[in-house]
Design an enzyme around this catalytic site. Structure first.
Site, short mmCIF file in Angstrom:
data_model
loop_
_atom_site.label_atom_id
_atom_site.label_comp_id
_atom_site.label_asym_id
_atom_site.label_seq_id
_atom_site.Cartn_x
_atom_site.Cartn_y
_atom_site.Cartn_z
N HIS A 232 27.49 -24.90 43.69
CA HIS A 232 28.89 -25.33 43.49
C HIS A 232 29.84 -24.16 43.61
O HIS A 232 31.02 -24.33 43.86
CB HIS A 232 29.06 -26.06 42.15
CG HIS A 232 29.03 -25.13 40.97
ND1 HIS A 232 27.89 -24.49 40.56
CD2 HIS A 232 30.02 -24.72 40.12
CE1 HIS A 232 28.17 -23.73 39.50
NE2 HIS A 232 29.46 -23.85 39.23
N LYS B 141 17.50 -17.29 40.63
CA LYS B 141 16.54 -16.35 40.03
C LYS B 141 15.41 -16.12 41.00
O LYS B 141 15.05 -17.03 41.78
CB LYS B 141 15.98 -16.93 38.73
CG LYS B 141 15.40 -15.89 37.82
CD LYS B 141 16.52 -15.15 37.12
CE LYS B 141 16.13 -14.37 35.93
NZ LYS B 141 17.29 -14.19 35.05
N1 GLU Z 1 18.81 -10.80 35.02
C1 GLU Z 1 20.04 -10.81 34.31
C2 GLU Z 1 20.23 -12.15 33.61
O1 GLU Z 1 19.29 -12.85 33.33
C3 GLU Z 1 21.22 -10.37 35.17
C4 GLU Z 1 21.53 -11.21 36.35
C5 GLU Z 1 22.58 -10.61 37.28
O2 GLU Z 1 23.14 -9.57 36.97
O3 GLU Z 1 22.81 -11.23 38.32
O4 GLU Z 1 21.32 -12.53 33.27
#
Ligand code: GLU
Length: 472
Positions: A65, A106
């Protein structure tokens, strides 16, 4: 796949449904928000010595989105598709809560980084990046990874270099990944960001007298006791900053090798050095050894900070938790079933999708810096300094009094990049908490912060979808 992993995605799903019931959003729209939009599962070979290793890896883009999508990359032997899907979903809600204009994503690589040399890790990271490039799963306007459990700025530099070698003409290439070393297009303050965000949030939360009275606590950070599970990047900075800037007393710490306790308080700075020298926190002078590393979760304290992995507080140990406040510095440390037990006990749970959002917030600043091709503060620092100096001189002239050079330096200082990053992060954590608390106060049927945070996120994401229009 163990049921434990399944339950993480299930917990996220249950928390979502609980909050969705407090909105008037159409069912189909809620289903669209909840679903993971793209799941890329891959297997690639890497040569380790004379052997070929087949690496299992993932990248999940939960929501498109807003673009690009954003979220870290985890290196762990426990990585599996459902875990990455749960973590990607949390990123969407997290970004919405702190008004960071990204969709959630992720990545996960199923390896135990301890088992490989630096060179081997570099080979795995570069190959993973090449896979992402090949499938159009990375780019400053597409999907922007960052560090997570088991990765750091070193891996991010390798990702950038691989991207540059394949997409050399892209002027915004540096924005393809965040959490990079400062000298490799990174930003000051990104490493400490999640921990610092936890501190700013806690300081704000404990400042409300009425809320604290309900927990039997005085307002303010000073003197509050804290227990920390995990001394990785997030746990260590949360401890360091809470002690140095908030006057918090850390009474228990747990790491991979065990847990320690001291009523008098543990100096985190010294403990980190001790661990570096000795490879363990055990035996740190002035502390008692606890039976099991999980005991840290059951310590009597004001603030418990789970800063390790998901599913740490479950139905078996939830009844034994004695903290007044739990700050979820990790993603998903409390299962949905355990949460019900904790809430009945009157414990205040601050959800990770809010309190650990400092990392992605400063990632957003880094990405903006990369797109603007200039460090924050470069244009205005000296201008502001001159203006303040002139002001001080005028005041001195009008009053006939002078201030010392030291005072003048403090008053007239122009902001550096680190000052602006911290200021932006502080503003974000305070404003977002105000929005969540507002939902909690307004909706009488909601009585926990996670549901309130979720409702705040769902309202923002749904209004995006509705404004965008959905293909007929
Ligand atoms: N891995 C971190 C989280 O879970 C940072 C993610 C990021 O900075 O994009 O928020």
């Amino acid at each position: 796949m163990s049921s434990n992993h399944g339950s993480f995605l299930e917990s996220v799903s249950r928390n979502f449904d609980k909050a969705a019931a407090h909105t008037n959003l159409p069912k189909g729209l809620l289903a669209q928000i909840k679903a993971c939009n793209s799941v890329y599962q891959m297997r690639f070979p890497v040569k380790i010595g004379k052997e070929y290793l087949v690496v299992e890896a993932y990248r999940v883009q939960h929501s498109h989105h807003r673009m690009p999508t954003k979220g870290g990359i985890r290196y762990s032997q426990k990585v599996n598709q459902e875990e990455v899907m749960a973590l990607a979903s949390l990123m969407t809600y997290k970004c919405a809560i702190v008004d960071v204009p990204f969709g959630g994503a992720k990545g996960g690589v199923k390896i135990s980084p301890r088992e490989y040399t630096e060179g081997q890790l570099q080979a795995i990271t570069r190959r993973y990046t090449a896979e992402l490039i090949r499938k159009n799963f990375i780019g400053p306007g597409i999907d922007v990874p960052a560090p997570d459990y088991g990765t750091g700025s070193r891996e991010m530099a390798w990702i950038l270099d691989t991207y540059l070698s394949m997409k050399g003409g892209d002027i915004d290439a540096a924005g393809c990944v965040t959490g990079k070393p400062v000298n490799q297009n990174g930003i000051q303050g990104r490493t400490e960001a999640t921990g610092r965000g936890v501190f700013y949030a806690l300081r704000e939360i404990v400042s409300y007298k009425d809320d604290m009275a309900k927990l039997g606590l005085e307002p303010g950070m000073e003197g509050k006791t804290m227990a920390i599970q995990g001394l990785g990047n997030v746990g260590s900075h949360t401890g360091l900053i809470s002690a140095a800037e908030g006057g918090v007393k850390i009474i228990s710490v747990a790491e991979y090798e065990g847990a320690i306790y001291s009523e008098k308080g543990i100096d985190i700075k010294k403990l980190l050095k001790y661990r570096k020298d000795n490879g363990t926190i055990m035996g740190f002078p002035g502390t008692k050894k606890m039976k099991s590393r999980k005991d840290v979760l059951e310590v009597e304290c004001d603030i418990l900070v789970p800063a390790a992995l998901e599913n740490q507080i479950r139905v078996d140990n939830a009844p034994k938790v004695k903290a007044k406040i739990i700050a979820e510095a990790a993603n998903g440390p409390i299962t949905a079933d355990a949460e019900e037990i904790l809430l009945k006990k009157g414990i205040m749970i601050i959800p990770g999708m809010y309190i650990n959002a400092g990392g992605v917030t400063v990632s957003y600043f880094e990405w903006l810096k990369n797109l603007s091709h200039m460090r924050f503060g470069r244009m205005e620092k000296r201008f502001n300094q001159n203006t303040y100096n002139n002001l001080v001189s005028v005041v001195e002239k009008l009053t006939g009094k002078t201030i010392s050079q030291k005072e003048r330096n403090i008053i007239t200082r122009g902001a550096d990049e680190i000052d602006l990053v911290r200021s932006g992060l502080e503003e974000t954590m305070i404003t977002s908490y105000g929005q969540i608390r507002e939902v909690l106060k307004r909706k009488k049927k909601i009585n926990d912060l996670r549901t309130a945070a979720f409702v705040s996120a769902l309202n923002k994401i749904s209004s995006d979808y509705l404004a965008l229009g959905i293909f007929p």
